[in-house]
Design a protein around this motif. Structure first.
Motif, PDB file in Angstrom:
ATOM      1  N   ALA A 129      13.239  12.946  -2.136  1.00  0.00           N
ATOM      2  CA  ALA A 129      12.931  11.783  -3.451  1.00  0.00           C
ATOM      3  C   ALA A 129      15.037  10.081  -3.143  1.00  0.00           C
ATOM      4  N   TYR A 130      15.376  10.330  -2.741  1.00  0.00           N
ATOM      5  CA  TYR A 130      16.459   9.133  -2.247  1.00  0.00           C
ATOM      6  C   TYR A 130      16.260   8.603  -1.504  1.00  0.00           C
ATOM      7  N   ALA A 131      15.070   9.332  -0.267  1.00  0.00           N
ATOM      8  CA  ALA A 131      14.197   8.218   0.635  1.00  0.00           C
ATOM      9  C   ALA A 131      13.778   7.518   0.260  1.00  0.00           C
ATOM     10  N   VAL A 132      11.877   7.516  -1.022  1.00  0.00           N
ATOM     11  CA  VAL A 132      11.185   7.820  -1.288  1.00  0.00           C
ATOM     12  C   VAL A 132      11.584   6.679  -2.643  1.00  0.00           C
ATOM     13  N   GLY A 133      13.142   6.510  -3.408  1.00  0.00           N
ATOM     14  CA  GLY A 133      13.404   5.274  -3.815  1.00  0.00           C
ATOM     15  C   GLY A 133      14.039   4.666  -3.176  1.00  0.00           C
ATOM     16  N   GLU A 147       0.893  -0.923   0.274  1.00  0.00           N
ATOM     17  CA  GLU A 147       0.206  -0.086   0.237  1.00  0.00           C
ATOM     18  C   GLU A 147       1.310   1.312  -0.038  1.00  0.00           C
ATOM     19  N   ILE A 148       2.400   1.372   1.038  1.00  0.00           N
ATOM     20  CA  ILE A 148       2.977   2.298   1.010  1.00  0.00           C
ATOM     21  C   ILE A 148       3.463   2.908  -1.028  1.00  0.00           C
ATOM     22  N   LYS A 149       3.641   1.503  -1.463  1.00  0.00           N
ATOM     23  CA  LYS A 149       4.738   1.470  -2.220  1.00  0.00           C
ATOM     24  C   LYS A 149       3.210   2.154  -3.457  1.00  0.00           C
ATOM     25  N   ARG A 150       2.328   1.393  -3.520  1.00  0.00           N
ATOM     26  CA  ARG A 150       1.577   2.359  -4.742  1.00  0.00           C
ATOM     27  C   ARG A 150       1.014   3.832  -4.482  1.00  0.00           C
ATOM     28  N   GLU A 151       0.931   3.693  -3.700  1.00  0.00           N
ATOM     29  CA  GLU A 151       0.762   5.394  -2.366  1.00  0.00           C
ATOM     30  C   GLU A 151       1.774   6.141  -3.727  1.00  0.00           C
ATOM     31  N   LEU A 159      10.752   5.742 -15.083  1.00  0.00           N
ATOM     32  CA  LEU A 159      11.765   6.872 -15.105  1.00  0.00           C
ATOM     33  C   LEU A 159      12.897   6.863 -15.921  1.00  0.00           C
ATOM     34  N   PHE A 160      13.936   5.189 -16.263  1.00  0.00           N
ATOM     35  CA  PHE A 160      14.287   5.170 -17.052  1.00  0.00           C
ATOM     36  C   PHE A 160      14.452   5.849 -18.402  1.00  0.00           C
ATOM     37  N   GLY A 211       4.152  10.016  -7.561  1.00  0.00           N
ATOM     38  CA  GLY A 211       5.495  10.327  -8.321  1.00  0.00           C
ATOM     39  C   GLY A 211       6.472  11.637  -8.097  1.00  0.00           C
ATOM     40  N   LEU A 212       7.148  12.436  -8.828  1.00  0.00           N
ATOM     41  CA  LEU A 212       7.927  13.191  -8.572  1.00  0.00           C
ATOM     42  C   LEU A 212       8.266  14.172  -9.796  1.00  0.00           C
ATOM     43  N   GLU A 213       8.037  15.291  -9.770  1.00  0.00           N
ATOM     44  CA  GLU A 213       7.868  16.383 -10.841  1.00  0.00           C
ATOM     45  C   GLU A 213       9.105  16.970 -11.032  1.00  0.00           C
TER      46      GLU A 213
END
Length: 326
Positions: A136-140, A11-15, A66-67, A20-22
């Motif tokens: 963003a690093y923590a997100v990735g 659930e966390i990852k889907r959220e 993203l790639f 996303g990231l801008e």
């Protein structure tokens, strides 16, 4: 990891994927952390590239996107199916082309040397130069190898636990240092050939969710904590009521024994009328509460308390001041 834990992590990852990231710099930081957490460098046929593994199809689609967006690179799927060890989905993707080494350098994972290139273990400071890129690093990293468990029910064996897995010690320690800059204190430990950066308290996990923008997960955690606090308050009230009840029962026993001692020593008829009525009422209903007894005698609780103390005092005097039953 239990099914409940997998569901919550999913659930966390889907959220995070949905949010996303801008900025391009943030997307670069997220990809760098993602490969640190779940990727590996490969060299085949003289070409250097990389692979990554994920159990989440939404995460795979997001990272592949993203790639392609940032580098125009289409990744090849190497494996898609259930893991033989745990039965969970497992997707393996590979990037092996003339641009794959360039991508690793852009992500701060590979650096040029006099002999060609080398892989660096630590976080490239330029990748996380901005505050938004640290987030963003923590997100990735969490999208790559993060997981989280919370105690969903009363008496659950597992407590609060969030972790991100890295292949090396330096990667885990520098990730902890990055979180420390945000006043989130994570710890590291070695486990089965990997290094884990982990959080064990509800407060620190809440701070991490706030950092990565997992608002739904944060709300769920707060609701769980609120429910737990409410249960604790109910338990405290119940314990307090039980203690008061126990004190009341103990006082009642003492009163009854004192009255029975008076009856044996001289008889209740020798008491003055108010005390005799009180003693008789207590003996007739030994389980009556203090309030019920006062109402039966049509007197105030203060008056009843005075009479019962007087009866106890008389019993003590009749026993030479040694009223053992008390």
């Amino acid at each position: 990891m239990t099914g409940v834990a997998n569901n919550f992590t999913g659930e966390i990852k889907r959220e995070l994927v949905k949010s996303g990231l801008e900025n391009a710099c943030c997307k670069t930081a997220a990809l760098s952390a993602f490969l640190r957490a779940t990727g590996s460098a490969v060299r085949i046929g003289g070409q250097t590239g990389f692979e990554f593994v994920t159990e989440s199809e939404p995460v795979a689609e997001y990272m592949i996107g993203l790639f392609e967006e940032l580098y125009g690179e289409v990744l090849t799927i190497i494996h898609a199916g259930a893991d033989a060890r745990n039965g969970r989905d497992r997707f393996v993707f590979r990037c092996l082309s003339d641009r794959s080494l360039y991508i690793l350098m852009e992500l701060g994972i590979a650096v040029r040397t006099a002999d060609g290139f080398t892989l660096q273990s630590g976080i490239d400071r330029y990748v996380v130069e901005n505050a938004c890129c640290k987030r963003a690093y923590a997100v990735g990293a969490f999208l790559g190898s993060g997981s989280c468990t919370i105690p969903e029910r009363e008496g659950a064996r597992s407590g609060y636990h969030l972790e991100v897995i890295f292949s090396g010690r330096q990667q885990a320690e520098e990730f902890c240092a990055l979180l420390a800059e945000q006043e989130i204190l994570a710890k590291c430990l070695a486990r089965k050939g990997t290094w884990i950066a982990y959080l064990k308290s509800r407060e620190s996990i809440s701070d991490f969710f706030a950092l990565i923008g997992a608002q739904s997960a944060l709300t769920r955690l707060e609701e769980l904590a609120s429910a737990k606090d409410e249960r604790n308050q109910i338990n405290r009230v119940a314990n307090c009521m039980q203690k008061n009840y126990d004190k009341s029962v103990l006082a009642s026993v003492r009163q009854i024994r004192a009255i029975e001692a008076i009856a044996r020593a001289q008889g209740l008829d020798k008491l003055d009328e108010p005390l005799r009525q009180t003693a008789q009422a207590r003996l007739e209903d030994k389980e009556a509460s203090f309030k019920e007894l006062a109402q039966r005698l049509n007197i105030s609780k203060s008056c009843l308390n005075h009479r019962l103390r007087k009866l106890t005092q008389i019993a003590d005097e009749l026993n030479g001041g040694q009223h053992g039953t008390c």
